[in-house]
Write a protein that holds these residues in place. Structure first.
Motif, PDB file in Angstrom:
ATOM      1  N   PRO A 177       0.789  -1.238   0.000  1.00 18.23           N
ATOM      2  CA  PRO A 177       0.000   0.000   0.000  1.00 18.23           C
ATOM      3  C   PRO A 177       0.814   1.277   0.000  1.00 18.23           C
ATOM      4  CG  PRO A 177      -0.983  -1.615   1.471  1.00 18.23           C
ATOM      5  CD  PRO A 177       0.346  -2.170   1.045  1.00 18.23           C
ATOM      6  N   LYS A 231     -10.175   3.915  -4.482  1.00 17.20           N
ATOM      7  CA  LYS A 231     -10.682   3.446  -3.191  1.00 17.20           C
ATOM      8  C   LYS A 231     -11.192   4.611  -2.368  1.00 17.20           C
ATOM      9  CE  LYS A 231      -7.184  -0.239  -2.885  1.00 17.20           C
ATOM     10  NZ  LYS A 231      -8.058  -1.411  -2.867  1.00 17.20           N
ATOM     11  N   TYR A 257      -8.986   2.092   1.891  1.00 22.31           N
ATOM     12  CA  TYR A 257      -7.525   2.086   1.920  1.00 22.31           C
ATOM     13  C   TYR A 257      -7.007   1.884   3.344  1.00 22.31           C
ATOM     14  CZ  TYR A 257      -2.701   3.458   1.017  1.00 22.31           C
ATOM     15  OH  TYR A 257      -1.334   3.479   0.923  1.00 22.31           O
TER      16      TYR A 257
END
Length: 320
Positions: A210, A261, A266
């Protein structure tokens, strides 16, 4: 079935080999089945007469002129793996020629497929507009900003439709080839997958990093830094927007445009990433790990891991 692989200069060696070898193995193994499917006629088609791979190897290609119309066309990745070099690659003069070929073949009724950064070439043609697609997970932000009319889901390994098939990163070239083979013969695809030791895999989600995606945008990066400090405490959009220095609406809009998102989604991705790290590197119980990432119990965490990654705690602990 006539299958063309469209090869551009600087093609990703592994991607090209994965496609050709998977199809070659399918042809070699088809005779062992009780009902052998028809041979796949594989042709490497180049947009130039002389093609070299990213590693400098010469690829024996033919030009599209005089070659029979294909039933399927596959586009392997470029050797350019990062957004800056891929962006430069897409400005080269052979790209419009490749785009024109894809448009011509699509108009003639061919099914088009692409893997990894090859999906950018397919998107350049405009043919993916209004359709769903996937690409390499780390190229998602760039793809989403460059092709806003394509519905991107970079968490998927394969996205299939009537006219197009796109696949994720690197070794997803094998998945792409198997999907095309499966359309002809599910039994043959299963046999080839066994020989290649390829397990069924529908998601790239477990491999996504991420914070790598967050670096695609300064505001998203600030949000990511705030979120990591809040994992155990919980999510508040108002607090997040205040910490980032923007409005709730602007923050939500920016994450949607860059990552596809919501801020909460997220935030959950970051929780999952940290939970997987804790499960694989420590001996804490599932309930203890859940508490460290902000969930009240292990049951909730187990359900989230299964939904996001398609894997259970035992599989994740052993690195499966």
């Amino acid at each position: 079935m006539k299958l063309h692989i469209l090869v551009c200069d600087g093609v990703f060696d592994l991607g090209l080999a994965a496609l050709t070898d998977t199809v070659g193995l399918a042809n070699a193994m088809s005779g062992s089945l009780p009902q052998a499917p028809a041979h796949i006629e594989l042709t490497l088609v180049g947009v130039r007469r002389r093609i070299r791979t990213a590693q400098g190897l010469t690829v024996p290609v033919v030009t599209a002129r005089g070659v029979p119309e294909p039933d399927v066309v596959l586009v392997p990745a470029f050797g350019d793996k990062m957004p800056n070099t891929l962006s430069a690659r897409l400005t080269r003069p052979d790209v419009p020629d490749a785009v024109a070929m894809l448009q011509q073949w699509s108009t003639a009724g061919a099914h088009l497929g692409a893997a990894c950064s090859g999906s950018f070439l397919l998107a350049e043609s405009g043919l993916l507009d209004g359709h769903r697609a996937t690409t390499s997970w780390w190229l998602g932000p760039m793809f989403r900003q460059r092709y806003p009319n394509v519905t991107l889901d970079e968490s998927r390994m394969i996205v299939n439709s009537t006219r197009f098939t796109t696949a994720g990163a690197a070794l997803a070239h094998v998945d792409l080839a198997l999907r095309i083979i499966r359309g002809r013969s599910p039994a043959l695809a299963a046999l080839v997958a066994r020989y290649l030791l390829v397990e069924a895999r529908s998601s790239q989600a477990e491999f996504v990093i991420p914070d790598h995606l967050a670096h695609a945008d300064p505001m998203v990066e600030r949000f990511e830094c705030w979120a990591r400090r809040q994992l155990a405490k919980g999510f508040s959009l108002a607090e997040a927007a205040s910490a980032v220095g923007t409005s709730e609406r602007t923050l939500a809009r920016r994450l949607q445009s860059v990552l596809g998102k919501t801020p909460l989604s997220y935030f959950q991705d970051l929780r999952v990433e940290h939970a997987v790290h804790l499960l694989r590197t420590g001996n804490a119980s599932v309930d203890q790990v859940a508490a460290q990432v902000g969930y009240s119990d292990g049951v909730t965490l187990r359900a989230l891991l299964r939904r996001k990654l398609g894997r259970g705690v035992r599989e994740l602990r052993r690195g499966g």
